[in-house]
Design a protein around this motif. Structure first.
Motif, short mmCIF file in Angstrom:
data_model
loop_
_atom_site.label_atom_id
_atom_site.label_comp_id
_atom_site.label_asym_id
_atom_site.label_seq_id
_atom_site.Cartn_x
_atom_site.Cartn_y
_atom_site.Cartn_z
N ARG A 72 0.84 -1.21 0.00
CA ARG A 72 0.00 0.00 0.00
C ARG A 72 0.87 1.26 0.00
N ALA A 73 1.93 1.26 0.81
CA ALA A 73 2.84 2.41 0.87
C ALA A 73 3.53 2.64 -0.47
N ALA A 74 3.71 1.58 -1.25
CA ALA A 74 4.33 1.69 -2.57
C ALA A 74 3.33 2.10 -3.65
N GLY A 75 2.08 2.37 -3.25
CA GLY A 75 1.08 2.86 -4.20
C GLY A 75 0.16 1.80 -4.78
N PHE A 76 0.27 0.55 -4.31
CA PHE A 76 -0.63 -0.50 -4.80
C PHE A 76 -1.95 -0.42 -4.06
N ASP A 77 -3.06 -0.53 -4.80
CA ASP A 77 -4.35 -0.58 -4.14
C ASP A 77 -5.18 -1.81 -4.52
N HIS A 78 -4.68 -2.60 -5.48
CA HIS A 78 -5.38 -3.82 -5.88
C HIS A 78 -4.40 -4.95 -6.17
N VAL A 79 -4.88 -6.16 -5.97
CA VAL A 79 -4.15 -7.37 -6.35
C VAL A 79 -5.07 -8.19 -7.24
N LEU A 80 -4.55 -8.64 -8.36
CA LEU A 80 -5.27 -9.58 -9.21
C LEU A 80 -4.56 -10.91 -9.05
N LEU A 81 -5.26 -11.88 -8.51
CA LEU A 81 -4.68 -13.16 -8.11
C LEU A 81 -5.19 -14.28 -9.02
N ASP A 82 -4.25 -15.05 -9.56
CA ASP A 82 -4.58 -16.19 -10.41
C ASP A 82 -4.03 -17.45 -9.75
N ARG A 83 -4.82 -18.04 -8.85
CA ARG A 83 -4.38 -19.22 -8.10
C ARG A 83 -4.13 -20.42 -9.00
N ALA A 84 -4.93 -20.57 -10.05
CA ALA A 84 -4.75 -21.72 -10.95
C ALA A 84 -3.40 -21.67 -11.64
N MET A 85 -2.99 -20.51 -12.09
CA MET A 85 -1.70 -20.38 -12.75
C MET A 85 -0.57 -20.59 -11.75
N ILE A 86 -0.74 -20.03 -10.57
CA ILE A 86 0.26 -20.23 -9.52
C ILE A 86 0.42 -21.72 -9.23
N ASP A 87 -0.69 -22.43 -9.10
CA ASP A 87 -0.63 -23.88 -8.83
C ASP A 87 0.05 -24.62 -9.97
N LEU A 111 -6.63 -8.79 2.51
CA LEU A 111 -7.22 -7.98 1.45
C LEU A 111 -8.73 -8.12 1.44
N ARG A 112 -9.38 -7.22 0.74
CA ARG A 112 -10.85 -7.25 0.64
C ARG A 112 -11.25 -7.76 -0.73
N PRO A 113 -11.97 -8.89 -0.78
CA PRO A 113 -12.41 -9.41 -2.08
C PRO A 113 -13.37 -8.45 -2.77
N LEU A 114 -13.12 -8.19 -4.04
CA LEU A 114 -14.00 -7.31 -4.81
C LEU A 114 -14.79 -8.07 -5.86
N GLN A 115 -14.11 -8.97 -6.59
CA GLN A 115 -14.78 -9.65 -7.70
C GLN A 115 -14.06 -10.94 -8.03
N ARG A 116 -14.83 -11.99 -8.21
CA ARG A 116 -14.30 -13.24 -8.75
C ARG A 116 -14.76 -13.33 -10.19
N GLY A 120 -11.54 -17.81 -13.01
CA GLY A 120 -10.82 -18.15 -11.79
C GLY A 120 -9.98 -17.04 -11.19
N LEU A 121 -9.83 -15.95 -11.88
CA LEU A 121 -9.08 -14.83 -11.32
C LEU A 121 -9.91 -14.17 -10.21
N GLU A 122 -9.21 -13.55 -9.26
CA GLU A 122 -9.88 -12.84 -8.19
C GLU A 122 -9.24 -11.47 -8.03
N LEU A 123 -10.08 -10.44 -7.96
CA LEU A 123 -9.63 -9.08 -7.74
C LEU A 123 -9.86 -8.73 -6.27
N LEU A 124 -8.79 -8.25 -5.63
CA LEU A 124 -8.85 -7.89 -4.21
C LEU A 124 -8.33 -6.48 -4.04
N SER A 125 -8.89 -5.74 -3.08
CA SER A 125 -8.36 -4.41 -2.81
C SER A 125 -7.48 -4.47 -1.57
N ILE A 126 -6.50 -3.59 -1.54
CA ILE A 126 -5.56 -3.54 -0.43
C ILE A 126 -6.03 -2.44 0.52
#
Length: 138
Positions: A72-87, A111-116, A120-126
């Motif tokens: 957050r301090a570095a200016g990030f406010d969202h994370v887009l997470l792809d668990r399937a690709m990570i796996d 993080l706060r979930p915003l949208q699935r 399979g991607l998930e958008l989360l806010s920081i």
């Protein structure tokens, strides 16, 4: 119908329209490498670019709150997470071993979930503060 369109829209629709996300900061893509779809600043953690998240986990292995605060301090406010690709990358031996499933889920819990999305991607806010994590997260 707006609700249907948004329920089937790709993550880039949300990330490129600040009216949908409520923010215009940087986006951290974790497991997702299509940064070229972003029309705003971003960074990614993929097999060929370990990046900021790997450095944070290495520097502070048991402190996911610190990871969130530093992102957050570095200016990030969202994370887009792809668990399937990570796996998939983890199974193939390409994923950074410091980014364990437990580490990824520890971050996601901050993080706060915003949208699935259907793929399979998930958008989360920081959240900006520890208090916001306590009030708004899962």
């Amino acid at each position: 119908d707006r609700a249907f369109i948004l329920s089937t829209a790709p993550p880039w629709t949300f990330l490129n329209d600040s009216r949908l996300t409520g923010a215009e900061g940087r986006v951290l893509l974790v497991g997702e490498s299509r940064a070229f779809y972003l029309r705003r600043a971003g960074a990614h953690a993929v097999v060929w670019n370990r990046g900021r998240l790997s450095r944070l986990v290495r520097a502070h292995p048991a402190d996911p709150r610190r990871w969130r605060r530093e992102l957050r301090a570095a200016g990030f406010d969202h994370v887009l997470l792809d668990r399937a690709m990570i796996d998939r990358w983890r199974r193939d031996g390409w994923w950074d071993p410091v980014l364990t499933a437990e580490a990824i889920e520890s971050l996601a819990a901050q993080l706060r979930p915003l949208q699935r999305f259907p793929n399979g991607l998930e958008l989360l806010s920081i959240p900006a503060s520890d208090a916001a994590v306590e009030e708004n997260v899962r």
